[in-house]
Design an enzyme around this catalytic site. Structure first.
Site, PDB file in Angstrom:
ATOM      1  N   TYR A   1       0.822  -1.201   0.000  1.00 27.42           N
ATOM      2  CA  TYR A   1       0.000   0.000   0.000  1.00 27.42           C
ATOM      3  C   TYR A   1       0.856   1.252   0.000  1.00 27.42           C
ATOM      4  CZ  TYR A   1       0.740   0.832   5.042  1.00 27.42           C
ATOM      5  OH  TYR A   1       1.298   1.098   6.268  1.00 27.42           O
TER       6      TYR A   1
ATOM      7  N   ARG B   1       8.521   4.493  -4.415  1.00 31.83           N
ATOM      8  CA  ARG B   1       8.393   3.487  -3.353  1.00 31.83           C
ATOM      9  C   ARG B   1       7.334   2.455  -3.708  1.00 31.83           C
ATOM     10  NH1 ARG B   1       7.231   5.403   2.743  1.00 31.83           N
ATOM     11  NH2 ARG B   1       5.172   5.792   1.877  1.00 31.83           N
TER      12      ARG B   1
ATOM     13  N   ARG C   1      -7.770 -20.415  -2.565  1.00 29.97           N
ATOM     14  CA  ARG C   1      -6.768 -20.267  -1.506  1.00 29.97           C
ATOM     15  C   ARG C   1      -5.632 -21.274  -1.653  1.00 29.97           C
ATOM     16  NH1 ARG C   1      -5.123 -22.032   3.437  1.00 29.97           N
ATOM     17  NH2 ARG C   1      -4.312 -20.420   4.821  1.00 29.97           N
TER      18      ARG C   1
ATOM     19  N   HIS D   1      -1.143 -21.039  -0.839  1.00 32.91           N
ATOM     20  CA  HIS D   1      -0.084 -20.096  -0.472  1.00 32.91           C
ATOM     21  C   HIS D   1       0.746 -19.653  -1.681  1.00 32.91           C
ATOM     22  CE1 HIS D   1      -1.266 -21.486   3.449  1.00 32.91           C
ATOM     23  NE2 HIS D   1      -0.433 -20.641   4.045  1.00 32.91           N
TER      24      HIS D   1
ATOM     25  N   LYS E   1       6.403  -1.821   2.040  1.00 29.03           N
ATOM     26  CA  LYS E   1       5.173  -1.229   2.602  1.00 29.03           C
ATOM     27  C   LYS E   1       4.033  -2.211   2.398  1.00 29.03           C
ATOM     28  CE  LYS E   1       3.083   3.318   3.269  1.00 29.03           C
ATOM     29  NZ  LYS E   1       3.146   3.313   4.728  1.00 29.03           N
TER      30      LYS E   1
ATOM     31  N   GLU F   1      11.695   1.918  14.585  1.00 30.01           N
ATOM     32  CA  GLU F   1      10.776   2.997  14.177  1.00 30.01           C
ATOM     33  C   GLU F   1       9.521   2.947  15.031  1.00 30.01           C
ATOM     34  OE1 GLU F   1       9.438   2.371  10.116  1.00 30.01           O
ATOM     35  OE2 GLU F   1       9.375   0.213  10.413  1.00 30.01           O
TER      36      GLU F   1
ATOM     37  N   LEU G   1      10.746   0.926   7.600  1.00 30.73           N
ATOM     38  CA  LEU G   1      10.192   1.461   6.357  1.00 30.73           C
ATOM     39  C   LEU G   1      10.830   2.834   6.151  1.00 30.73           C
ATOM     40  CD1 LEU G   1       7.977   1.117   4.096  1.00 30.73           C
ATOM     41  CD2 LEU G   1       6.781   2.888   5.378  1.00 30.73           C
TER      42      LEU G   1
HETATM   43  N1  PDD Z   1       2.582   4.901   7.699  1.00 30.86           N
HETATM   44  N2  PDD Z   1       7.232   3.532   9.227  1.00 30.86           N
HETATM   45  C1  PDD Z   1       6.060   2.870   9.233  1.00 30.86           C
HETATM   46  C2  PDD Z   1       6.001   1.521   9.832  1.00 30.86           C
HETATM   47  C3  PDD Z   1       4.912   3.480   8.693  1.00 30.86           C
HETATM   48  O1  PDD Z   1       3.742   2.805   8.677  1.00 30.86           O
HETATM   49  C4  PDD Z   1       5.006   4.802   8.151  1.00 30.86           C
HETATM   50  C5  PDD Z   1       3.823   5.516   7.560  1.00 30.86           C
HETATM   51  C6  PDD Z   1       6.254   5.446   8.174  1.00 30.86           C
HETATM   52  C7  PDD Z   1       6.448   6.818   7.604  1.00 30.86           C
HETATM   53  O2  PDD Z   1       6.403   6.813   6.197  1.00 30.86           O
HETATM   54  P1  PDD Z   1       5.916   8.088   5.366  1.00 30.86           P
HETATM   55  O3  PDD Z   1       6.756   9.248   5.793  1.00 30.86           O
HETATM   56  O4  PDD Z   1       6.181   7.717   3.939  1.00 30.86           O
HETATM   57  O5  PDD Z   1       4.478   8.278   5.689  1.00 30.86           O
HETATM   58  C8  PDD Z   1       7.346   4.770   8.705  1.00 30.86           C
HETATM   59  C9  PDD Z   1       1.420   5.383   7.010  1.00 30.86           C
HETATM   60  C10 PDD Z   1       1.149   6.840   7.162  1.00 30.86           C
HETATM   61  C11 PDD Z   1       0.231   4.497   7.372  1.00 30.86           C
HETATM   62  O6  PDD Z   1       0.457   3.300   7.454  1.00 30.86           O
HETATM   63  O7  PDD Z   1      -0.879   4.990   7.531  1.00 30.86           O
END
Ligand code: PDD
Length: 292
Positions: free
Chosen positions: A39, A58, A106, A108, A154, A186, A210
Site C-alpha cells: 500500500y 516506493r 486459496r 499459499h 510497505k 521505528e 520502512l
Molecule cells: N505509515 N514507518 C512505518 C512503519 C509506517 O507505517 C510509516 C507511515 C512510516 C512513515 O512513512 P511516510 O513518511 O512515507 O508516511 C514509517 C502510514 C502513514 C500508514 O500506514 O498509515
C-alpha cells in the site's frame, strides 16, 4: 467533476469509480486471505499531491519486492491519483492505495496462471495535526519490535504494527517506539528521530524499517538549515539522553515527542516540551507545503 455520489467519498476499484460503500472485493482476495499486498499513503495539500514522485518510486519498489507485476506505469498512477483528488471534496486529502495479488482459490503459492492484481484507491479528508497537538507534542512508549525482517516493504501485512500500536494505546500513548536487539527501529506507523547536541540522528535505512518519504525529506530540510544528520545504529538507552525526539509520517507530518515511557524528553527549559530543532524543521516543512 466532483461526483461525490450520495455524499460519500468516491473510490477507485479495478477500473471503476464508486461510492465507498459500494466498493466490494471477493473474500478470496489474497489481500483478505493472506495480507498479500502492498500500500501507499500520500498527503494532498490544496489538491496537490506532496512528494508524488517519491511515493511512486516506493510503490514500484514495494510491488517489485513482493513480485506483483506493476499494473500501471508511473504516469498512469499519477493520473489515477489526480482523478481521485478531483472526484473528492476536501482540498487537503490523504490518498490510500492498495494493490494485492488478486483473487484466486486459496493456496499459499502465487496463482498460476497469474491473475490481475486488485487495485483499490480511496481518499479521506486530511485533518492536519492541529496547533494544539503540535504545541503539546505526543507521548510514546517503548516496545520490542516483533515484526518480520522485511519492514522496508510497505506491506499490508501489518499485524506486528497493529499490535504494537494497540499496546501503546492500552498504556495511554498514541504511538509506540520499537527496538530490535537493543537498537531503535521505528514507530508503529512512523519514523523516529533523535536530536542530540544540535544534530539529528536516525536509524539506518535497511530492511528493519520502512524508509518513510519524510525520512529523505527531513534529511533535505536539515541540510538546508545546517543541522547535521547522523544515520547510524541508535541504542535504546540513548533515547533517554536525547535532547529531543521527533516522529514523522504522511499523516502526522512532523511532531515532537515529549514523553518516553512517561518520562519527559530532554533537559532544562525544553524538558517535556517541543524543542528548537523541532521548531526549525516544523517551520521548514510548513514552508514547503505553503509553496506547493
Ligand atoms: N505509515 N514507518 C512505518 C512503519 C509506517 O507505517 C510509516 C507511515 C512510516 C512513515 O512513512 P511516510 O513518511 O512515507 O508516511 C514509517 C502510514 C502513514 C500508514 O500506514 O498509515
Amino acid at each position: 467533476m466532483n461526483d461525490n455520489i450520495r455524499g460519500e467519498p468516491t473510490v477507485y476499484l479495478n477500473g471503476d469509480w464508486l461510492p465507498l460503500s459500494e466498493a466490494k472485493v471477493s473474500v478470496l482476495d489474497r489481500g483478505f486471505i493472506f495480507g498479500d499486498g502492498i500500500y501507499e499513503v500520500l498527503p494532498v495539500y490544496q489538491r496537490k499531491p506532496f512528494r508524488l514522485q517519491s511515493h511512486l518510486t516506493r510503490l514500484q519498489r514495494s510491488l517489485t519486492a513482493i513480485r506483483i507485476r506493476p499494473p500501471m506505469a508511473e504516469a498512469q498512477w499519477a493520473e489515477l491519483f489526480d482523478n481521485l483528488i478531483q472526484r473528492n471534496e476536501s482540498d487537503d486529502q490523504f490518498l490510500y492505495l492498495q494493490v494485492t495479488r488478486g483473487v484466486a482459490k486459496r493456496d499459499h503459492g502465487f496463482p498460476n496462471p497469474e491473475v490481475p492484481p486488485t487495485v483499490f484507491a480511496m481518499s479521506s479528508p486530511f485533518q492536519r495535526p492541529s496547533a494544539t497537538l503540535r504545541n503539546a507534542g505526543v507521548a510514546v512508549v517503548s516496545l520490542p519490535d516483533e515484526r518480520w525482517l522485511h519492514c522496508d516493504i510497505k506491506s499490508t501485512s501489518l499485524l506486528g504494527n497493529v499490535l504494537a500500536r494497540q499496546s501503546a494505546i492500552d498504556r495511554g500513548a498514541p504511538e509506540a517506539v520499537m527496538f530490535r536487539d537493543g537498537f531503535l527501529t521505528e514507530g508503529s506507523a512512523s519514523n523516529i528521530w533523535m536530536v542530540r547536541d544540535g544534530a539529528l540522528h536516525a536509524p539506518l535505512k535497511n530492511h528493519l524499517i520502512l524508509e518513510g518519504i519524510r525520512y529523505g525529506l527531513l534529511q533535505e530540510l536539515a541540510e538546508q538549515h545546517q543541522i547535521p544528520v547522523h544515520i547510524r545504529r541508535i541504542r535504546q538507552q540513548e533515547l533517554t539522553q536525547a535532547d529531543e525526539l521527533l516522529m514523522t509520517s504522511a499523516t502526522k507530518e512532523v511532531l515532537p515527542i515529549v514523553t518516553l515511557d512517561q518520562r519527559p524528553v530532554g533537559r532544562g527549559p525544553h524538558a517535556g516540551k517541543p524543542g528548537p530543532i523541532y521548531a526549525k524543521i516544523r517551520q521548514a516543512y510548513d514552508q514547503l507545503i505553503d509553496a506547493l
